[in-house]
Design an enzyme around this catalytic site. Structure first.
Site, PDB file in Angstrom:
ATOM      1  N   HIS A  10     -14.849   4.221  -7.931  1.00  0.00           N
ATOM      2  CA  HIS A  10     -14.166   3.759  -6.702  1.00  0.00           C
ATOM      3  C   HIS A  10     -13.549   4.908  -5.939  1.00  0.00           C
ATOM      4  O   HIS A  10     -12.732   4.691  -5.047  1.00  0.00           O
ATOM      5  CB  HIS A  10     -13.096   2.702  -7.051  1.00  0.00           C
ATOM      6  N   ASP A  48      -6.842   7.516  -9.202  1.00  0.00           N
ATOM      7  CA  ASP A  48      -5.660   8.375  -9.351  1.00  0.00           C
ATOM      8  C   ASP A  48      -5.961   9.767  -9.911  1.00  0.00           C
ATOM      9  O   ASP A  48      -5.071  10.616  -9.942  1.00  0.00           O
ATOM     10  CB  ASP A  48      -4.617   7.667 -10.246  1.00  0.00           C
ATOM     11  N   TYR A  60       0.854  -1.204   0.000  1.00  0.00           N
ATOM     12  CA  TYR A  60       0.000   0.000   0.000  1.00  0.00           C
ATOM     13  C   TYR A  60       0.884   1.246   0.000  1.00  0.00           C
ATOM     14  O   TYR A  60       0.563   2.256  -0.606  1.00  0.00           O
ATOM     15  CB  TYR A  60      -0.946  -0.020   1.205  1.00  0.00           C
ATOM     16  N   CYS A 109     -23.215  11.570   5.545  1.00  0.00           N
ATOM     17  CA  CYS A 109     -23.956  12.456   4.618  1.00  0.00           C
ATOM     18  C   CYS A 109     -23.330  12.533   3.233  1.00  0.00           C
ATOM     19  O   CYS A 109     -23.879  13.175   2.340  1.00  0.00           O
ATOM     20  CB  CYS A 109     -24.056  13.865   5.223  1.00  0.00           C
ATOM     21  N   GLN A 149     -12.555   3.186 -12.867  1.00  0.00           N
ATOM     22  CA  GLN A 149     -12.428   2.437 -11.611  1.00  0.00           C
ATOM     23  C   GLN A 149     -11.175   2.899 -10.875  1.00  0.00           C
ATOM     24  O   GLN A 149     -10.899   2.414  -9.775  1.00  0.00           O
ATOM     25  CB  GLN A 149     -12.348   0.938 -11.905  1.00  0.00           C
ATOM     26  N   ASN A 150     -10.416   3.771 -11.498  1.00  0.00           N
ATOM     27  CA  ASN A 150      -9.151   4.214 -10.929  1.00  0.00           C
ATOM     28  C   ASN A 150      -9.362   5.368  -9.954  1.00  0.00           C
ATOM     29  O   ASN A 150     -10.286   6.171 -10.115  1.00  0.00           O
ATOM     30  CB  ASN A 150      -8.178   4.631 -12.048  1.00  0.00           C
ATOM     31  N   ALA A 207      -2.883   1.124 -23.575  1.00  0.00           N
ATOM     32  CA  ALA A 207      -3.651   2.382 -23.625  1.00  0.00           C
ATOM     33  C   ALA A 207      -2.845   3.517 -24.241  1.00  0.00           C
ATOM     34  O   ALA A 207      -3.357   4.282 -25.070  1.00  0.00           O
ATOM     35  CB  ALA A 207      -4.088   2.746 -22.209  1.00  0.00           C
ATOM     36  N   SER A 257     -10.070  -5.581 -16.357  1.00  0.00           N
ATOM     37  CA  SER A 257     -10.240  -7.042 -16.470  1.00  0.00           C
ATOM     38  C   SER A 257     -11.721  -7.405 -16.441  1.00  0.00           C
ATOM     39  O   SER A 257     -12.089  -8.565 -16.615  1.00  0.00           O
ATOM     40  CB  SER A 257      -9.513  -7.720 -15.297  1.00  0.00           C
TER      41      SER A 257
HETATM   42  N1  APR Z   1      -2.861  -0.699 -21.270  1.00  0.00           N
HETATM   43  C1  APR Z   1      -4.125  -1.191 -21.272  1.00  0.00           C
HETATM   44  N2  APR Z   1      -4.526  -2.247 -20.522  1.00  0.00           N
HETATM   45  C2  APR Z   1      -3.594  -2.825 -19.747  1.00  0.00           C
HETATM   46  C3  APR Z   1      -2.251  -2.379 -19.696  1.00  0.00           C
HETATM   47  C4  APR Z   1      -1.908  -1.260 -20.501  1.00  0.00           C
HETATM   48  N3  APR Z   1      -0.656  -0.761 -20.515  1.00  0.00           N
HETATM   49  N4  APR Z   1      -1.568  -3.182 -18.833  1.00  0.00           N
HETATM   50  C5  APR Z   1      -2.458  -4.083 -18.361  1.00  0.00           C
HETATM   51  N5  APR Z   1      -3.666  -3.880 -18.919  1.00  0.00           N
HETATM   52  C6  APR Z   1      -4.907  -4.627 -18.700  1.00  0.00           C
HETATM   53  C7  APR Z   1      -4.728  -6.011 -18.119  1.00  0.00           C
HETATM   54  O1  APR Z   1      -4.580  -6.960 -19.151  1.00  0.00           O
HETATM   55  C8  APR Z   1      -6.052  -6.210 -17.367  1.00  0.00           C
HETATM   56  O2  APR Z   1      -7.033  -6.720 -18.242  1.00  0.00           O
HETATM   57  O3  APR Z   1      -5.643  -3.900 -17.735  1.00  0.00           O
HETATM   58  C9  APR Z   1      -6.449  -4.783 -16.973  1.00  0.00           C
HETATM   59  C10 APR Z   1      -6.209  -4.499 -15.516  1.00  0.00           C
HETATM   60  O4  APR Z   1      -7.100  -5.292 -14.780  1.00  0.00           O
HETATM   61  P1  APR Z   1      -7.185  -5.076 -13.180  1.00  0.00           P
HETATM   62  O5  APR Z   1      -5.810  -4.947 -12.634  1.00  0.00           O
HETATM   63  O6  APR Z   1      -8.106  -6.117 -12.647  1.00  0.00           O
HETATM   64  O7  APR Z   1      -7.831  -3.622 -13.030  1.00  0.00           O
HETATM   65  P2  APR Z   1      -9.370  -3.247 -12.917  1.00  0.00           P
HETATM   66  O8  APR Z   1     -10.184  -3.983 -13.915  1.00  0.00           O
HETATM   67  O9  APR Z   1      -9.434  -1.769 -12.944  1.00  0.00           O
HETATM   68  O10 APR Z   1      -9.754  -3.751 -11.440  1.00  0.00           O
HETATM   69  C11 APR Z   1     -11.032  -3.376 -10.966  1.00  0.00           C
HETATM   70  O11 APR Z   1     -10.410  -4.193  -8.782  1.00  0.00           O
HETATM   71  O12 APR Z   1      -8.963  -4.388  -6.977  1.00  0.00           O
HETATM   72  C12 APR Z   1     -10.049  -3.697  -7.488  1.00  0.00           C
HETATM   73  O13 APR Z   1     -10.574  -1.505  -6.853  1.00  0.00           O
HETATM   74  C13 APR Z   1      -9.710  -2.223  -7.657  1.00  0.00           C
HETATM   75  O14 APR Z   1     -10.613  -0.684  -9.294  1.00  0.00           O
HETATM   76  C14 APR Z   1      -9.999  -1.952  -9.130  1.00  0.00           C
HETATM   77  C15 APR Z   1     -10.936  -3.091  -9.498  1.00  0.00           C
END
Ligand code: APR
Length: 265
Positions: A126, A111, A74, A137, A108-109, A239, A197
């Site tokens: 999130h 940042d 973390y 509230c 979902q990010n 991306a 994902s």
């Molecule tokens: N560009 C695009 N996609 C990418 C890249 C990149 N450079 N690198 C990895 N990926 C893809 C991976 O293949 C994967 O499919 O991005 C995806 C990331 O998946 P996760 O890490 O599961 O992220 P996310 O889907 O946002 O997770 C959802 O899970 O743990 C919780 O709160 C957390 O918001 C998060 C949620």
């Protein structure tokens, strides 16, 4: 996963309401690790327990102590969040919003990089790590403004307990954010999935809802995901690579900004 950017551009400019759903992969090229797949935090350390929110409710002081002095991965995550800047894929997506091609981003990010790159219509499902939120509230304020001399900090409006705006596992999505996401998903005739994902609900349900209502699903990422087989188009790439290419392909096709009803000026 080898559809072409040109095909995506041809389809996107014909849609009326494109919503982008972004995930951790969107920020990998800004220096923030994903959670799943290669290099993923949870891939390395295992999925966190789903009772984080229950533990916050039972011990808000302990929650704040961990938040103020993060340990282990973390600590690494918060350091990379503080150092991250938007890459060219973020700026390309903000341009696609200015062009009228993308109407809204649900991310979902936590940042804040979409905002920093200039995207205006963004819902952070999130939360955002720079904010705190009252669990009673829903009042939000800059985390830097919160007085942490006494824990847990109290809401300046209702004196309820404040926590980070970041939604933890087991925590309900705040009502205002949940409503905003539902409105956007209902409006979408196309969802552009970038860097997710499609594993964690409720966000993972959004593309499935768009598809069920007859919308088009377009996925962009380096590896197949849980949703690839449901997508109409899958472009293999990162991306920072594919979004600028998509912007260039769309600019070639649309000389003027697209109006809200989907027509060019
Ligand atoms: N560009 C695009 N996609 C990418 C890249 C990149 N450079 N690198 C990895 N990926 C893809 C991976 O293949 C994967 O499919 O991005 C995806 C990331 O998946 P996760 O890490 O599961 O992220 P996310 O889907 O946002 O997770 C959802 O899970 O743990 C919780 O709160 C957390 O918001 C998060 C949620």
């Amino acid at each position: 996963m080898n559809d072409s950017i040109e095909r995506v551009a041809d389809i996107l400019i014909r849609q009326h309401y494109v919503v982008c759903l972004s995930g951790a992969g969107m920020s990998v090229e800004s220096g923030i690790r994903p959670f799943r797949g290669p290099g993923g935090l949870w891939t390395e350390f295992g999925e966190p327990p789903l009772d984080d929110y229950r533990r916050f409710v039972s011990d808000p002081v302990g929650y704040w102590r961990n938040l103020l002095q993060p340990q282990g991965h973390y600590l690494e995550l918060y350091k990379t969040l503080a150092e991250a800047v938007p890459h060219q894929g973020y700026f390309a997506l903000a341009e696609l919003e200015r062009q009228g091609v993308v109407k809204h981003v649900i991310t979902q990010n936590i940042d804040g990089l979409h905002h920093r790159a200039g995207s205006k219509h963004v819902t952070e499902i999130h939360g955002n790590y720079t904010l705190c939120r009252c669990v009673e509230c829903g009042t939000r304020c800059e985390r830097s403004q919160v007085d942490v001399s006494t824990l847990p900090p109290r809401c300046p409006v209702c004196a309820g307990i404040m926590k980070s705006d970041v939604v933890v596992f087991g925590e309900p999505i705040p009502e205002d954010v949940g409503r905003a996401c539902s409105e956007q998903v209902d409006l979408a005739d196309c969802m552009l999935l970038v860097g997710t994902s499609a594993y964690v609900y409720p966000a993972a349900g959004f593309p499935r809802h768009v598809s069920a209502q007859g919308g088009i699903l377009i996925e962009m990422g380096p590896q197949p995901t849980e949703i690839t087989e449901l997508c109409d188009i899958s472009v293999q790439g990162t991306a920072a690579e594919v979004l600028p290419q998509l912007y260039d392909a769309i600019v070639e096709r649309v000389k003027e900004p697209i109006q809200p009803d989907g027509t060019a000026e």
